[in-house]
Design an enzyme around this catalytic site. Structure first.
Site, PDB file in Angstrom:
ATOM      1  N   ASP A 272      -0.185   5.122   0.998  1.00 17.97           N
ATOM      2  CA  ASP A 272      -0.419   6.047   2.111  1.00 17.97           C
ATOM      3  C   ASP A 272      -0.503   5.304   3.430  1.00 17.97           C
ATOM      4  O   ASP A 272      -1.263   4.354   3.584  1.00 17.97           O
ATOM      5  CB  ASP A 272      -1.724   6.824   1.881  1.00 17.97           C
ATOM      6  CG  ASP A 272      -1.610   7.806   0.726  1.00 17.97           C
ATOM      7  OD1 ASP A 272      -0.737   8.683   0.789  1.00 17.97           O
ATOM      8  OD2 ASP A 272      -2.392   7.682  -0.232  1.00 17.97           O
TER       9      ASP A 272
ATOM     10  N   ASP B 243      -1.479  -0.711   6.017  1.00 15.33           N
ATOM     11  CA  ASP B 243      -1.754  -0.152   7.336  1.00 15.33           C
ATOM     12  C   ASP B 243      -3.227  -0.164   7.693  1.00 15.33           C
ATOM     13  O   ASP B 243      -3.603   0.323   8.763  1.00 15.33           O
ATOM     14  CB  ASP B 243      -1.234   1.287   7.425  1.00 15.33           C
ATOM     15  CG  ASP B 243      -2.010   2.232   6.518  1.00 15.33           C
ATOM     16  OD1 ASP B 243      -2.156   1.899   5.318  1.00 15.33           O
ATOM     17  OD2 ASP B 243      -2.474   3.288   6.991  1.00 15.33           O
TER      18      ASP B 243
ATOM     19  N   ASP C 242       0.864  -1.166   0.000  1.00 17.41           N
ATOM     20  CA  ASP C 242       0.000   0.000   0.000  1.00 17.41           C
ATOM     21  C   ASP C 242       0.916   1.237   0.000  1.00 17.41           C
ATOM     22  O   ASP C 242       2.111   1.132   0.292  1.00 17.41           O
ATOM     23  CB  ASP C 242      -0.871  -0.034   1.250  1.00 17.41           C
ATOM     24  CG  ASP C 242      -1.651   1.239   1.454  1.00 17.41           C
ATOM     25  OD1 ASP C 242      -2.404   1.622   0.547  1.00 17.41           O
ATOM     26  OD2 ASP C 242      -1.492   1.861   2.523  1.00 17.41           O
TER      27      ASP C 242
END
Length: 219
Positions: free
Chosen positions: A13, A167, A11
């Site tokens: 961000d 995240d 991922d």
């Protein structure tokens, strides 16, 4: 330990780039600017990683089409006007180069747009490290498995030998839906409890810890 993974999918961000707070504040400030109810930090950060229209609908429910369009435009303007201070997490640049030296495929699966991701890859200089990328305007939004499925097909790697690193629960649920492995990082948008509910292989607390965990599985 024998090699476990042939493809690492990251991922962007909150995983590679320290942008969670900036995105959260941009959502909140866009709502303030338009006189709309302002979501708290948890609600605003929870939607990070989703397609923008979906994210704003979830963070700010009940808006009509005109309000939603105005909110989208305000968020984009605020985000782009003050993102110069958004940087990679400590150790990301060096760590990605080290992982790449192990001969593994690397890719990005992100809720960013194609234009946005290309800009970030160019600004950070990380573009050449990745063999494939998928953005939310090219695939179904997370947690649909399409991003991982398309990346693995493009690179000829089995999903069972693919790990998704992210995240948020959106990232890890995408891995579950694709029948790939998932690794959570605790320093981004979602707390450890949410990540743990998605059955990750592990949860790490820094990129340095992530790097060491991955390297042990790339021998």
């Amino acid at each position: 330990m024998a090699r476990v993974y042939d493809l690492l999918v990251f991922d962007w961000d909150g995983t590679l780039m320290d942008s969670t707070a900036h995105i959260t504040h941009s959502i909140q400030n866009a709502c303030r600017e338009l006189g709309l109810p302002v979501p708290d930090r948890q609600a605003a950060s929870h939607v990070i990683g989703l397609r923008l229209d979906q994210a704003l609908h979830m963070a700010c429910p009940g808006l009509d089409d005109t309000q939603h369009k105005a909110l989208t435009e305000s968020f984009i303007r605020l985000y782009r006007s003050s993102d110069d201070g958004v940087t990679l997490f400590d150790g990301v640049r060096e760590g990605l180069h080290t992982l790449r030296e192990r001969g593994v495929f690397m890719a990005v699966a992100t809720g960013n747009s194609r234009i946005g991701l290309n800009r970030l890859l160019a600004e950070t200089g990380l573009g050449p490290l990745f063999d494939a990328t998928r953005t939310v305007d090219e695939c179904h939004s997370k947690p649909h498995p399409a991003m991982l499925q398309e990346i693995s097909d493009e690179l000829g790697v089995e999903l069972a030998r693919t790990v998704m690193i992210g995240d948020t629960s959106h990232d890890l649920n995408m891995a579950l839906n694709a029948r790939a492995h998932g690794v959570g990082v605790s320093y981004g948008a979602h707390d450890v409890g949410l990540l743990q509910d998605c059955q990750p292989q592990t949860i790490v607390h820094s990129f340095a810890e992530l790097q060491q965990w991955l390297l042990a599985r790339l021998d």
